[in-house]
Design a protein around this motif. Structure first.
Motif, PDB file in Angstrom:
ATOM      1  N   THR A 244       0.859  -1.187   0.000  1.00 55.61           N
ATOM      2  CA  THR A 244       0.000   0.000   0.000  1.00 55.61           C
ATOM      3  C   THR A 244       0.891   1.231   0.000  1.00 55.61           C
ATOM      4  O   THR A 244       2.062   1.167   0.379  1.00 55.61           O
ATOM      5  CB  THR A 244      -0.896   0.044   1.244  1.00 55.61           C
ATOM      6  OG1 THR A 244      -0.059   0.092   2.398  1.00 55.61           O
ATOM      7  CG2 THR A 244      -1.810  -1.165   1.306  1.00 55.61           C
ATOM      8  N   VAL A 245       0.312   2.319  -0.426  1.00 62.85           N
ATOM      9  CA  VAL A 245       1.067   3.561  -0.451  1.00 62.85           C
ATOM     10  C   VAL A 245       0.260   4.634   0.275  1.00 62.85           C
ATOM     11  O   VAL A 245      -0.960   4.718   0.111  1.00 62.85           O
ATOM     12  CB  VAL A 245       1.410   3.979  -1.899  1.00 62.85           C
ATOM     13  CG1 VAL A 245       0.153   4.128  -2.734  1.00 62.85           C
ATOM     14  CG2 VAL A 245       2.187   5.289  -1.927  1.00 62.85           C
ATOM     15  N   THR A 246       0.935   5.383   1.118  1.00 65.45           N
ATOM     16  CA  THR A 246       0.268   6.482   1.827  1.00 65.45           C
ATOM     17  C   THR A 246       1.177   7.704   1.794  1.00 65.45           C
ATOM     18  O   THR A 246       2.393   7.597   1.609  1.00 65.45           O
ATOM     19  CB  THR A 246       0.000   6.128   3.310  1.00 65.45           C
ATOM     20  OG1 THR A 246       1.224   5.687   3.898  1.00 65.45           O
ATOM     21  CG2 THR A 246      -1.053   5.045   3.438  1.00 65.45           C
ATOM     22  N   THR A 247       0.558   8.838   1.960  1.00 64.49           N
ATOM     23  CA  THR A 247       1.319  10.075   2.078  1.00 64.49           C
ATOM     24  C   THR A 247       0.573  10.981   3.032  1.00 64.49           C
ATOM     25  O   THR A 247      -0.530  10.657   3.467  1.00 64.49           O
ATOM     26  CB  THR A 247       1.511  10.742   0.702  1.00 64.49           C
ATOM     27  OG1 THR A 247       2.354  11.888   0.852  1.00 64.49           O
ATOM     28  CG2 THR A 247       0.181  11.172   0.115  1.00 64.49           C
ATOM     29  N   ALA A 248       1.180  12.097   3.371  1.00 70.44           N
ATOM     30  CA  ALA A 248       0.513  13.043   4.280  1.00 70.44           C
ATOM     31  C   ALA A 248      -0.802  13.478   3.644  1.00 70.44           C
ATOM     32  O   ALA A 248      -0.883  13.674   2.432  1.00 70.44           O
ATOM     33  CB  ALA A 248       1.413  14.247   4.516  1.00 70.44           C
ATOM     34  N   ASP A 249      -1.826  13.587   4.480  1.00 68.12           N
ATOM     35  CA  ASP A 249      -3.130  13.978   3.948  1.00 68.12           C
ATOM     36  C   ASP A 249      -3.121  15.374   3.365  1.00 68.12           C
ATOM     37  O   ASP A 249      -3.776  15.656   2.388  1.00 68.12           O
ATOM     38  CB  ASP A 249      -4.182  13.914   5.063  1.00 68.12           C
ATOM     39  CG  ASP A 249      -4.692  12.508   5.232  1.00 68.12           C
ATOM     40  OD1 ASP A 249      -4.378  11.678   4.360  1.00 68.12           O
ATOM     41  OD2 ASP A 249      -5.365  12.243   6.223  1.00 68.12           O
ATOM     42  N   THR A 250      -2.380  16.243   4.020  1.00 72.24           N
ATOM     43  CA  THR A 250      -2.380  17.627   3.551  1.00 72.24           C
ATOM     44  C   THR A 250      -0.953  18.109   3.355  1.00 72.24           C
ATOM     45  O   THR A 250      -0.046  17.736   4.089  1.00 72.24           O
ATOM     46  CB  THR A 250      -3.076  18.561   4.549  1.00 72.24           C
ATOM     47  OG1 THR A 250      -2.449  18.410   5.813  1.00 72.24           O
ATOM     48  CG2 THR A 250      -4.555  18.222   4.668  1.00 72.24           C
TER      49      THR A 250
END
Lengths: 489, 184
Positions: A244-250
């Motif tokens: 999975t890939v995630t990054t900062a929401d904002t």
């Protein structure tokens, strides 16, 4: 006296302030006058008098009988084959593409969530050229028998950039509704014409075709709708994803880097992510060429580690080149494998620069129940004397497991553009959008869950999008009055 | 359109308040032609007028609630009229019939340096002092924008006769405003 038509037009407009009783009285007088003056009837023509006579009736009866006899004889001789009509059934428009400076397309190819509405995109044919006049829209359903005219109930103007820069193409969006009662378009193939009136009739100046799928094909809540910005995206099922890939929401406006976390979906598995990312814009002001951005690099080997609970975790970063081009808005980052296939995605919002914000947006009533479809939103100007000018262009997203699932979007024209405010007063605007789930052409309340409502000012030149968060509480639980924050995206 | 019974204004407004989209359907059925004629008077372009009427439905949908108009016909007519005027300005349309009415209207406008803001209330007082027929003709011409041809036919007057009547009313208005300190 010098005639000043502009002032006269203002005075003409200001006559709305006359007492209603006066205006109604005048209208009633006209209705009475026109009702009392029946149109004089012309005496019947010689031909009509002949038809009304006994001889005329006999002659006409004879002609009809002869016609029926000929038809019966022809039917007996010829095989019963179907011959499509040479002219489409119900089509009353003619084609003429002379002088047309735009093409049209729609966003409704196999797009059955809201079968009562679709969006038309008009794109200029040449850079820098303004999209100019069109007369209206004509919709046909294409069937084996030809083309049947389909009634268009009304249209809404949406995102408009009809006056482009010299290196840009003009674009214009329009929402077209089939019925006002929410019945929706029936599944099938359609052709939409942009038309103009040539003085006598409507002629088609541009057209496009699209398909309305069966509403039963897709189910709301599943992320099966193609991305609006890239219909070619085919997203693999969750079980096939190695990570999975995630990054900062904002991300703050003007930031130069985007931190990314790649994590294996199973513990103990070694990963080889290819560091291939693609970013597309989902909502917010147009970014021009920067709207789609890609980074490609070789794969790296990532081993599971105890520090990460036995999962392989890889932290990467994407440098946002020319950050000033990354306008505020909602973006989606895709992680790609070696073959360029999408493995996973995550969304992030680039925050607006608050110094440029003309007003704040907050929810007056941030929580509502399954029985409710109306939100209450408050716009407040930051400076006294400054009018609020906003666009009602928003999209609704359901948030599940950190993912945003598109729930539809709505656009409308500007509501209070240029509203006058006293120099020492703060402009305030109450906005009550209906937030509902449209399926099979019917509006339904939203199921319980977390949602984001993203305003996209679109053509408003402030360069930001605003995100509001709210939660739908399942009935029959008692809904608290408040408790979920509001915010600015 | 399954329901064929015309609804009352109160019933249609109740649909708006309940956020029932059939409100627009009923509005279109009962007042669509009226709104179209209001827009046509100003725009003299059928496609533009149709767009205006469509926008009127949208505006009504978004205005009710919070607004609860007492006379829906007038409420819609005003919206259509304002939208049509906006479109007329925006497109710099040419409608010779409207321009004639505006030129006539400009005859009683105060000089530029004077304030126009009190005009509507003065105009209302002035019109209230007129006989009903004279007042109605003035409003139909300068609020609705009806052509002299249509009004003369409707009221059984010769066009020249109607124009003369309107001229006399405007002249009365000019005197009325002058007496109240306006330089017309």
């Amino acid at each position: 006296m010098k005639k000043d038509l502009n002032r006269a037009l203002n005075a003409f407009a200001a006559m709305d302030d006359l007492p209603e009783s006066m205006l109604l009285g005048a209208e009633q007088a006209l209705l009475d006058a026109e009702g009392g003056l029946p149109t004089p009837r012309k005496p019947p023509s010689v031909f009509v008098r002949f038809l009304n006579s006994g001889w005329g009736a006999a002659v006409i009866s004879g002609i009809v009988a002869l016609g029926v006899l000929i038809l019966v004889l022809r039917a007996g001789r010829e095989p019963a084959t179907y011959e499509p009509p040479k002219k489409p059934v119900g089509s009353t428009i003619e084609m003429s593409t002379e002088g047309v400076n735009f093409t049209i397309s729609t966003e409704m190819e196999n797009y059955p969530e809201d079968t009562n509405r679709f969006t038309v995109i008009m794109t200029g044919k040449a850079k820098g050229e303004t999209i100019s006049m069109w007369g209206g829209w004509h919709l046909e359903r294409l069937t084996a028998e030809g083309a049947e005219t389909v009634e268009i109930s009304y249209t809404e103007e949406a995102l408009i950039s009809a006056n482009p820069g010299k290196d840009e193409y003009a674009t214009m969006k329009k929402s077209i509704f089939g019925t006002n009662t929410g019945g929706g378009f029936q599944p099938g193939r359609y052709r939409l014409h942009a038309t103009k009136h040539d003085g006598e009739k409507y002629v088609s100046v541009a057209w496009c075709t699209f398909t309305v799928g069966d509403p039963g094909d897709l189910t709301w809540g599943e992320d099966t709708r193609p991305s609006e910005t890239d219909p070619a995206v085919e997203y693999p099922p969750a079980s096939d994803r190695p990570y999975t890939v995630t990054t900062a929401d904002t991300v703050e406006y003007g930031a130069t880097g985007l931190g990314i976390t790649v994590k294996a979906v199973e513990p103990g598995v070694t990963l080889f992510p290819h560091r291939n990312y693609r970013i597309v814009k989902l909502a917010g002001p147009a970014n021009g060429e920067g709207a789609v951005w890609m980074q490609t690099a070789e794969a790296v080997e990532v081993r599971p580690s105890e520090e990460n609970g036995g999962y392989a975790v890889f932290r990467d970063s994407v440098t946002l080149q020319s950050p000033e081009e990354w306008l505020p808005g909602l973006y989606r980052l895709y992680a790609l494998n070696h073959d360029g296939e999408y493995i996973d995605y995550c969304d992030f919002v680039i925050q607006p620069d608050e110094r440029n914000l003309p007003f704040s947006v907050s929810m007056e009533r941030v929580l509502y129940t399954e029985a409710d479809t109306e939100l209450a939103i408050l716009f407040e100007a930051y400076q006294p004397g400054r009018p609020i000018s906003r666009g009602d262009c928003w999209s609704l997203w359901r948030v599940e497991d950190g993912k945003r699932i598109p729930m539809g979007s709505q656009t409308a024209e500007y509501a209070i553009e240029g509203a006058e405010v006293a120099p020492d007063e703060y402009a305030v605007e109450h906005f009550r959008p209906t937030v509902s789930l449209v399926t099979g052409g019917k509006h339904k309340t939203l199921p319980a869950g977390q949602y984001e409502l993203i305003f996209d000012p679109g053509a408003v030149p402030y360069g930001y999008a605003v995100t509001l968060f709210f939660e739908v509480v399942s009935l029959p639980e008692q809904a608290p009055e408040s408790g979920v924050g509001s915010g600015r995206g | 359109m399954s329901n064929t019974r015309p609804l009352t204004d109160a019933e249609i407004i109740a649909l708006y308040l309940a956020r029932d989209e059939s409100a627009i359907d009923h509005t279109a059925r009962q007042y669509g032609a009226y709104c179209l004629s209001v827009a046509m008077n100003i725009l003299n372009s059928h496609p533009d007028a149709e767009e205006c009427v469509n926008d009127t439905y949208l505006r009504a949908w978004r205005s009710i609630p919070p607004q609860r108009p007492t006379v829906l016909r007038l409420f819609l007519g005003k919206i259509t009229r304002n939208l049509a005027i906006d479109r007329y300005r925006e497109k710099r349309s040419r409608n010779r019939e409207l321009e004639v009415a505006l030129e006539e209207l400009s005859e009683f406008l105060p000089a530029r340096e004077e304030d126009d803001s009190a005009l509507p209330s003065l105009l209302a007082d002035f019109l209230a002092s007129l006989p009903a027929e004279e007042r109605n003709l003035f409003i139909l011409r300068y609020w609705q924008g009806h052509s002299v041809a249509r009004l003369s036919q409707a009221f059984g007057l010769k066009p020249n006769n109607l124009s003369a009547r309107l001229y006399r009313t405007r002249e009365k208005l000019r005197v009325y405003l002058t007496e109240r300190g306006y330089q017309v």
